[in-house]
Design a protein around this motif. Structure first.
Motif, PDB file in Angstrom:
ATOM      1  N   LEU A  75       0.716  -1.373   0.066  1.00  0.00           N
ATOM      2  CA  LEU A  75       0.049   0.067   0.003  1.00  0.00           C
ATOM      3  C   LEU A  75       0.743   1.320  -0.142  1.00  0.00           C
ATOM      4  O   LEU A  75       0.233   2.531   0.426  1.00  0.00           O
ATOM      5  N   HIS A  76       2.237   1.371  -0.308  1.00  0.00           N
ATOM      6  CA  HIS A  76       2.956   2.265  -0.816  1.00  0.00           C
ATOM      7  C   HIS A  76       3.109   3.378   0.384  1.00  0.00           C
ATOM      8  O   HIS A  76       3.439   4.595   0.107  1.00  0.00           O
ATOM      9  N   GLU A  77       2.879   3.165   1.714  1.00  0.00           N
ATOM     10  CA  GLU A  77       2.807   4.138   2.552  1.00  0.00           C
ATOM     11  C   GLU A  77       4.208   4.781   2.599  1.00  0.00           C
ATOM     12  O   GLU A  77       4.590   5.858   3.070  1.00  0.00           O
ATOM     13  N   LEU A  78       5.410   3.835   2.610  1.00  0.00           N
ATOM     14  CA  LEU A  78       6.598   4.318   2.943  1.00  0.00           C
ATOM     15  C   LEU A  78       7.264   4.799   1.505  1.00  0.00           C
ATOM     16  O   LEU A  78       8.086   5.663   1.477  1.00  0.00           O
ATOM     17  N   TYR A  79       6.637   4.182   0.609  1.00  0.00           N
ATOM     18  CA  TYR A  79       6.720   5.017  -0.683  1.00  0.00           C
ATOM     19  C   TYR A  79       6.529   6.309  -0.777  1.00  0.00           C
ATOM     20  O   TYR A  79       7.566   7.305  -1.348  1.00  0.00           O
ATOM     21  N   CYS A  80       5.384   6.788  -0.403  1.00  0.00           N
ATOM     22  CA  CYS A  80       4.879   8.206  -0.388  1.00  0.00           C
ATOM     23  C   CYS A  80       5.914   8.976   0.591  1.00  0.00           C
ATOM     24  O   CYS A  80       6.106  10.001   0.161  1.00  0.00           O
ATOM     25  N   CYS A  81       6.434   8.448   1.760  1.00  0.00           N
ATOM     26  CA  CYS A  81       7.012   8.796   2.610  1.00  0.00           C
ATOM     27  C   CYS A  81       8.574   9.271   2.039  1.00  0.00           C
ATOM     28  O   CYS A  81       9.017  10.472   2.184  1.00  0.00           O
ATOM     29  N   GLY A  82       9.181   8.302   1.189  1.00  0.00           N
ATOM     30  CA  GLY A  82      10.478   8.568   0.476  1.00  0.00           C
ATOM     31  C   GLY A  82      10.189   9.787  -0.483  1.00  0.00           C
ATOM     32  O   GLY A  82      11.275  10.547  -0.319  1.00  0.00           O
ATOM     33  N   HIS A  83       9.052   9.919  -0.943  1.00  0.00           N
ATOM     34  CA  HIS A  83       9.065  11.114  -2.008  1.00  0.00           C
ATOM     35  C   HIS A  83       8.821  12.420  -1.213  1.00  0.00           C
ATOM     36  O   HIS A  83       9.069  13.306  -1.617  1.00  0.00           O
ATOM     37  N   LEU A  84       7.964  12.239   0.064  1.00  0.00           N
ATOM     38  CA  LEU A  84       8.089  13.579   0.786  1.00  0.00           C
ATOM     39  C   LEU A  84       9.343  13.932   1.370  1.00  0.00           C
ATOM     40  O   LEU A  84       9.870  15.060   1.279  1.00  0.00           O
ATOM     41  N   ILE A  85      10.396  12.906   1.741  1.00  0.00           N
ATOM     42  CA  ILE A  85      11.687  13.310   2.125  1.00  0.00           C
ATOM     43  C   ILE A  85      12.492  13.762   0.873  1.00  0.00           C
ATOM     44  O   ILE A  85      13.128  14.954   1.156  1.00  0.00           O
ATOM     45  N   GLN A  86      12.395  13.213  -0.331  1.00  0.00           N
ATOM     46  CA  GLN A  86      13.296  13.803  -1.512  1.00  0.00           C
ATOM     47  C   GLN A  86      12.595  15.192  -1.531  1.00  0.00           C
ATOM     48  O   GLN A  86      13.379  16.272  -1.889  1.00  0.00           O
ATOM     49  N   THR A  87      11.473  15.458  -1.638  1.00  0.00           N
ATOM     50  CA  THR A  87      10.868  16.840  -1.943  1.00  0.00           C
ATOM     51  C   THR A  87      11.296  17.701  -0.975  1.00  0.00           C
ATOM     52  O   THR A  87      11.599  19.000  -1.105  1.00  0.00           O
ATOM     53  N   ALA A  88      11.293  17.203   0.294  1.00  0.00           N
ATOM     54  CA  ALA A  88      11.855  18.418   1.246  1.00  0.00           C
ATOM     55  C   ALA A  88      13.182  18.840   1.080  1.00  0.00           C
ATOM     56  O   ALA A  88      13.615  19.838   1.621  1.00  0.00           O
ATOM     57  N   ILE A  89      13.965  17.808   0.725  1.00  0.00           N
ATOM     58  CA  ILE A  89      15.265  18.122   0.712  1.00  0.00           C
ATOM     59  C   ILE A  89      15.439  19.113  -0.800  1.00  0.00           C
ATOM     60  O   ILE A  89      16.220  20.174  -0.718  1.00  0.00           O
ATOM     61  N   ALA A  90      14.696  18.886  -1.653  1.00  0.00           N
ATOM     62  CA  ALA A  90      14.571  19.578  -2.936  1.00  0.00           C
ATOM     63  C   ALA A  90      14.176  21.208  -2.510  1.00  0.00           C
ATOM     64  O   ALA A  90      14.492  22.056  -2.916  1.00  0.00           O
ATOM     65  N   HIS A  91      13.299  21.222  -1.604  1.00  0.00           N
ATOM     66  CA  HIS A  91      12.360  22.477  -0.991  1.00  0.00           C
ATOM     67  C   HIS A  91      13.749  23.419  -0.146  1.00  0.00           C
ATOM     68  O   HIS A  91      13.708  24.428  -0.444  1.00  0.00           O
TER      69      HIS A  91
END
Ligand SMILES: [Zn+2]
Length: 659
Positions: A139-155
């Motif tokens: 159900l991709h819960e940590l997949y979504c979290c991984g993208h949150l983390i990468q987005t936060a670094i980009a931000h």
């Protein structure tokens, strides 16, 4: 070469040091125009789709800003994160205030969606709070979290604000508590968080995140009673999705909405043939689909879902770069070798079966089955980039080039507004790119990749500067002794093989320049300040030129770019008696629209046909076309594969019969 900047990636086991994309100014027409289109048009069009398909509303609901319910699929949060990561990267390059306003509002929304313990996932927090962390496999819960983390670094990189980074860290801290401290034997079924955590560790200097990434990576293949675990997760998924549909339908009824959208997951399954469903079922139970079959240190071949695989291998490579664990690199090198020998298409595309969207056994690469998901091309570029930095080997940069100009670039239309999800090598004329998919991983991945292109062009080592890709650009640094250094690259790529590199230095300086000599260039001519360079360049390696460079030194490097017919590998039955056309880094195809006096599927090529090139400035974006003669005497015309399907749907093929 030592430079005076803090941005240099401190990865202890990498031979080469990456340069952030924002430090490389892309200025050639071919790629710069794509970056501009991406920032001016594509990113805003996709934002409208995020509004239309509820991705943003889901966060409004989770943040308490809107009444309602999470609508859509369980992975929708990742679409918003990937779009936002792309937007932040674009903003770093173009400082567009309109984009910044959207970025700010989304960051506020994400922050407000965070629960007090750090958790964020709008699907679970609004629909199934009691089910969180119960089905990491599907159900991709940590997949979504991984993208949150990468987005936060980009931000953080784009704005220097730590607002989103703090949000991501709070979630990552919760994961450390839940999974690392409790030593939970589980790992996400869609890799992504591994590389994100390693990058978070690097950004924040907190080694706990690296440990958690290592935990997830090494847990694969080591989950006790895996088959029972998989069945439990499949049953859990079925129940959860059924319940979600009930909740959604109730919501639509309550709001008098008669047109209930069908679930993408349900549509996907309905669309599969029996053979594909069976393959999917088997790979679910043996764990290949999710990289759960074999512990990575014992793995020797690429398996499973290709996007999952390449994201995982990228994380493993990044872990090697941090820890120097040789068993990881040995495994990756073996997997890579197997992939390029028998499990990858001529375009660099991977995945030859629907269902698992994955790898099959060696040489099961039918052109008509080419899945070659655009995301898999991006994942493959990311993985090869990590391998290149670790080893400095040309084969990885060669493959990045192949992927960029073929498997990746075909994923978007020339207008920058429509996308392919799968990339076939033959089409009956019914295929078309779409502006959006309910599973919108590819469009958002495409727009987040384009601004990052600069990072793949150059890197540094103690000896000097490496030129990996021939893309018109400028890169500059202040060296440790305060010398100002700039390198300017002009190129004819991908249409011509000529390149000119000019150096600007305010003091003479001794160092090396390493030039990639593409494997496809059989003859390469090099002039240093108009004098022939004496060392013979070897195709498929880096040529080192070491000297005391002075201001305005220039290097002309001319690769032999001629059209060729490439015979299909005999071991692959489906292309054994076929040829494809290559030209430098490009793979070519025939479209029916250009060849009206014969059926392209029936055309027979002569291996001796003389191929000629011609620049046609008016075709699509301005292309080099290739002409030749068939056995029948009829003339044919071929265009670059990446540019197909830009004049409506039409029959197309990459491999042509010779018998
Ligand atoms: Zn995708």
């Amino acid at each position: 070469m030592k430079i005076r900047r803090e941005y240099v990636e401190p990865r202890p086991y990498n031979k080469l040091v990456g340069i952030p994309f924002s430090e490389v100014e892309i200025n050639d027409k071919f790629w710069r125009s794509r970056q501009k289109l991406n920032g001016d048009i594509s990113v805003f069009k996709l934002y409208d789709k995020l509004e239309e398909y509820h991705q943003i509303d889901n966060f409004r609901v989770a943040a308490g800003k809107k009444e309602g319910l999470h609508l859509g699929e369980f992975y929708y949060d990742s679409d918003l994160y990937k779009w936002l990561e792309g937007a932040c990267r674009i903003y770093l390059l173009n400082k567009d205030d309109n984009l910044k306003r959207i970025i700010d509002s989304l960051v506020n929304l994400i922050e407000k969606s965070q629960l007090s313990d750090g958790y964020i996932n709008t699907y679970f927090s609004t629909k199934f709070p009691e089910k969180r962390f119960k089905n990491l496999l599907i159900l991709h819960e940590l997949y979504c979290c991984g993208h949150l983390i990468q987005t936060a670094i980009a931000h953080y990189n784009a704005t220097k604000s730590k607002k989103l980074l703090n949000v991501a860290q709070r979630f990552a801290d919760l994961l450390i508590e839940v999974f690392l401290n409790e030593k939970i034997k589980d790992a996400p079924g869609h890799p992504e968080i591994e590389m994100a955590l390693i990058e978070l560790s690097q950004t924040t200097k907190n080694l706990e995140y690296l440990k958690l990434a290592e935990h997830f990576i090494l847990m694969r293949g080591n989950i006790p009673h895996y088959r029972r675990y998989a069945i439990k997760n499949l049953i859990n998924m079925k129940k959860t999705l059924e319940l979600a549909v009930e909740l959604d339908n109730q919501y639509y009824r309550d709001n008098n909405i008669s047109e209930v959208p069908k679930s993408e997951v349900a549509e996907f399954f309905e669309d599969l043939k029996a053979k594909e469903l069976l393959h999917l079922f088997i790979e679910n139970l043996n764990g290949k689909m999710y990289q759960h079959k074999t512990p990575i240190r014992e793995e020797t071949e690429p398996v499973g879902h290709c996007v999952r695989a390449t994201y995982f291998y990228t994380g493993v490579a990044e872990l090697y770069a941090e820890t120097g664990d040789e068993s990881l690199l040995t495994a990756l090198e073996s997997i890579w070798q197997k992939m390029v020998e028998g499990r990858m298409y001529i375009t660099g595309g991977i995945g030859s079966i629907r269902g698992t969207e994955g790898f099959q056994k060696d040489f099961k690469l039918k052109p008509e089955n080419s899945y070659s998901e655009t995301c898999a091309a991006i994942g493959n570029i990311m993985w090869n980039w990590e391998l290149l930095k670790i080893t400095g080997k040309c084969e990885y940069a060669d493959l990045i080039e192949k992927l960029l100009y073929n498997a990746f670039l075909v994923g978007q239309s020339i207008e920058g507004s429509e996308y392919f999800y799968e990339n076939k090598l033959v089409s009956n004329g019914e295929d078309e790119r779409k502006i959006w998919y309910k599973c919108a991983c590819c469009p958002t991945n495409f727009i987040r990749f384009i601004p990052s292109l600069g990072k793949y062009v150059y890197s540094l080592s103690e000896q000097g500067i490496w030129i990996h890709q021939y893309i018109g650009s400028r890169v500059g640094f202040d060296l440790e002794d305060n010398t100002k250094f700039n390198l300017f690259q002009k190129t004819g790529f991908p249409w011509k093989g000529n390149n000119q590199i000019t150096i600007s230095l305010d003091n003479p300086k001794e160092f090396s320049l390493f030039f990639r000599i593409p494997k496809w260039s059989k003859k390469t001519q090099i002039l240093v300040n108009d004098e022939p360079f004496k060392k013979e360049p070897i195709p498929g390696s880096y040529l080192e030129i070491k000297r005391k460079w002075v201001n305005n030194d220039k290097i002309d490097i001319d690769f032999e770019m001629i059209p060729r017919l490439l015979k299909g590998d005999r071991r692959n039955k489906s292309i054994r008696n076929k040829v494809a056309i290559t030209y430098g880094p490009l793979i070519y195809c025939m479209e029916q629209i250009d060849n009206e006096d014969f059926d392209i599927f029936e055309a027979r090529f002569s291996e001796k046909t003389e191929l000629t090139t011609e620049l046609n400035p008016n075709l699509i974006e301005g292309l080099v076309i290739i002409r030749g003669e068939l056995k029948s005497g009829k003339k044919f015309k071929a265009i670059p594969y990446f540019s197909w399907c830009n004049r409506g749907s039409t029959k197309m093929q990459v491999w042509h019969k010779i018998k």
